[in-house]
Design a protein around this motif. Structure first.
Motif, PDB file in Angstrom:
ATOM      1  N   CYS A 272       0.880  -1.164   0.000  1.00  0.00           N
ATOM      2  CA  CYS A 272       0.000   0.000   0.000  1.00  0.00           C
ATOM      3  C   CYS A 272       0.925   1.224   0.000  1.00  0.00           C
ATOM      4  CB  CYS A 272      -0.852   0.001   1.255  1.00  0.00           C
ATOM      5  SG  CYS A 272       0.147   0.018   2.751  1.00  0.00           S
ATOM      6  N   PHE A 273       0.387   2.424  -0.228  1.00  0.00           N
ATOM      7  CA  PHE A 273       1.277   3.585  -0.316  1.00  0.00           C
ATOM      8  C   PHE A 273       1.967   3.883   1.003  1.00  0.00           C
ATOM      9  CE2 PHE A 273      -1.306   6.620   1.888  1.00  0.00           C
ATOM     10  CZ  PHE A 273      -2.622   6.372   1.546  1.00  0.00           C
ATOM     11  N   GLY A 274       1.321   3.525   2.141  1.00  0.00           N
ATOM     12  CA  GLY A 274       1.917   3.789   3.460  1.00  0.00           C
ATOM     13  C   GLY A 274       3.209   3.005   3.656  1.00  0.00           C
TER      14      GLY A 274
ATOM     15  N   ALA B  32       5.215   2.686   9.327  1.00  0.00           N
ATOM     16  CA  ALA B  32       3.889   3.150   8.887  1.00  0.00           C
ATOM     17  C   ALA B  32       2.798   3.034   9.958  1.00  0.00           C
ATOM     18  CB  ALA B  32       3.465   2.367   7.645  1.00  0.00           C
TER      19      ALA B  32
ATOM     20  N   THR C  69      -6.841   0.028  11.036  1.00  0.00           N
ATOM     21  CA  THR C  69      -7.014   0.247   9.590  1.00  0.00           C
ATOM     22  C   THR C  69      -6.965  -1.028   8.751  1.00  0.00           C
ATOM     23  OG1 THR C  69      -4.652   0.623   9.292  1.00  0.00           O
ATOM     24  CG2 THR C  69      -6.017   2.568   9.634  1.00  0.00           C
TER      25      THR C  69
ATOM     26  N   CYS D 281      -8.734   1.149   6.321  1.00  0.00           N
ATOM     27  CA  CYS D 281      -8.091   1.858   5.217  1.00  0.00           C
ATOM     28  C   CYS D 281      -8.656   1.371   3.884  1.00  0.00           C
ATOM     29  CB  CYS D 281      -6.590   1.604   5.291  1.00  0.00           C
ATOM     30  SG  CYS D 281      -5.721   2.274   3.890  1.00  0.00           S
TER      31      CYS D 281
ATOM     32  N   VAL E 117      -7.070  -1.255   1.999  1.00  0.00           N
ATOM     33  CA  VAL E 117      -7.347  -2.630   2.440  1.00  0.00           C
ATOM     34  C   VAL E 117      -8.745  -3.045   1.997  1.00  0.00           C
ATOM     35  CG1 VAL E 117      -7.571  -4.141   4.459  1.00  0.00           C
ATOM     36  CG2 VAL E 117      -5.831  -2.354   4.430  1.00  0.00           C
TER      37      VAL E 117
HETATM   38  S1  SF4 Z   1      -3.334   2.850   6.720  1.00  0.00           S
HETATM   39 FE1  SF4 Z   1      -2.132   0.997   6.733  1.00  0.00          FE
HETATM   40  S2  SF4 Z   1      -2.910  -0.148   4.971  1.00  0.00           S
HETATM   41 FE2  SF4 Z   1      -3.567   1.957   4.684  1.00  0.00          FE
HETATM   42  S3  SF4 Z   1      -2.036   2.950   3.425  1.00  0.00           S
HETATM   43 FE3  SF4 Z   1      -1.495   3.299   5.571  1.00  0.00          FE
HETATM   44  S4  SF4 Z   1      -0.101   1.651   6.123  1.00  0.00           S
HETATM   45 FE4  SF4 Z   1      -1.176   1.051   4.262  1.00  0.00          FE
END
Ligand code: SF4
Length: 296
Positions: free
Chosen positions: A12-14, A73, A166, A203, A206
């Motif tokens: 994911c971008f995070g 993250a 999330t 999120c 997800v």
């Molecule tokens: S909240 Fe969690 S799943 Fe969503 S982009 Fe951020 S790190 Fe990724």
């Protein structure tokens, strides 16, 4: 037999942002500490270890002084920032913006709900780094609910504000929400219902993957789901695959593949969690080819 890698799977971008930040920082230093696994994937942790990333836990953090520490993250509770300040630790903050926003919402709900004695409930995994960071916004007063049994910790005569970690499953969140509603009504048949505010804070990186994965899982004879065993997002997404394709298998790397899984299969789909690197799924694809002499 055809082998296809799901184009929607992978970081994911995070997580991508956190890994990029770590790699950038390591270009200028020999070693960089990271508080907890940067990503719940041991293969990726090993790759970054070779570049100088050293994973530490909270106890080790307390012993450090005058150095740099990366926050991954999942985010951290306020105590971590306080400790860093006290010990002259420079934090490289790679907290995901989505998690930071959720931390703010939880803090706001906690602060503004104090007068009405509101309980903050977090649907998540006890001990999960993100949940520790969220609970920290409530001075650890938040009630963490993972299963139906945990609902016994809630006082149904008081207001409730519900959030979700999330990376939890959408279905699980709405199930818990419905149970809380039901119990609030049962407990207050003769009195006014306490306020209940449910926030679906899963999120979208997800939750959007669930419908995408449902389609992908149904399109292939066999599904190989690649993820670290510690990834809660991995567990949730794997259960989506398993539900829609009983021939779904969970592996951490290509060494765990078994030849009999592919018997009579015309197509194999490879997918993974938001913490699964693309290079690892490609490696698993090669492993399947070698095992079955398939065409990728
Ligand atoms: S909240 Fe969690 S799943 Fe969503 S982009 Fe951020 S790190 Fe990724």
């Amino acid at each position: 037999m055809e082998v296809t890698i799901d184009k929607n799977s992978g970081y994911c971008f995070g997580v991508e942002f956190a890994i990029e930040m770590a790699e950038d920082e390591m270009r200028n230093c020999e070693e960089l500490y990271c508080l907890g696994d940067i990503v719940h994937n041991s293969m990726e942790v090993q790759r970054l270890y070779a570049k100088g990333l050293r994973i530490i836990d909270r106890e080790q953090l307390k012993e450090l002084r005058d150095c740099k520490v990366l926050i991954r993250a999942h985010g951290e509770p306020p105590e971590t920032y306080k400790l860093a300040l006290e010990n002259n630790i420079e934090l490289i903050d790679a907290s995901c913006p989505v998690v930071l926003k959720l931390q703010n919402r939880v803090k706001h709900a906690f602060d503004s709900g104090r007068a009405a004695d509101t309980q903050i409930v977090i649907y998540g995994q006890v001990g999960h780094a993100e949940v520790i960071g969220l609970a920290g916004q409530t001075r650890d007063e938040a009630i963490i609910v993972t299963t139906e049994e945990d609902l016994a910790k809630i006082d149904f005569n008081r207001p409730v504000t519900l959030f979700s970690q999330t990376t939890k499953s959408t279905k699980g969140f709405y199930h818990i929400k419905a149970l809380i509603e039901e119990r609030l009504q049962q407990a207050n048949q003769d009195s006014k219902l306490p306020a209940f505010d449910a926030n679906d804070s899963i999120c979208r990186q997800v939750s959007n993957r669930e419908p995408q994965l449902t389609r992908f899982a149904a399109e292939h004879d066999v599904i190989i789901f690649v993820s670290g065993k510690k990834s809660s997002n991995g567990k949730a997404l794997y259960s989506v695959c398993k539900q829609h394709n009983p021939r779904s298998y969970f592996v951490e790397n290509e060494e765990e593949l078994e030849r009999e899984w592919f018997t009579d299969a015309a197509s194999v789909g490879i997918c993974g969690a938001t913490s699964t690197p693309m290079w690892l799924m490609q490696q698993v694809a090669k492993g399947i080819t070698a095992l079955t002499e398939a065409v990728v």
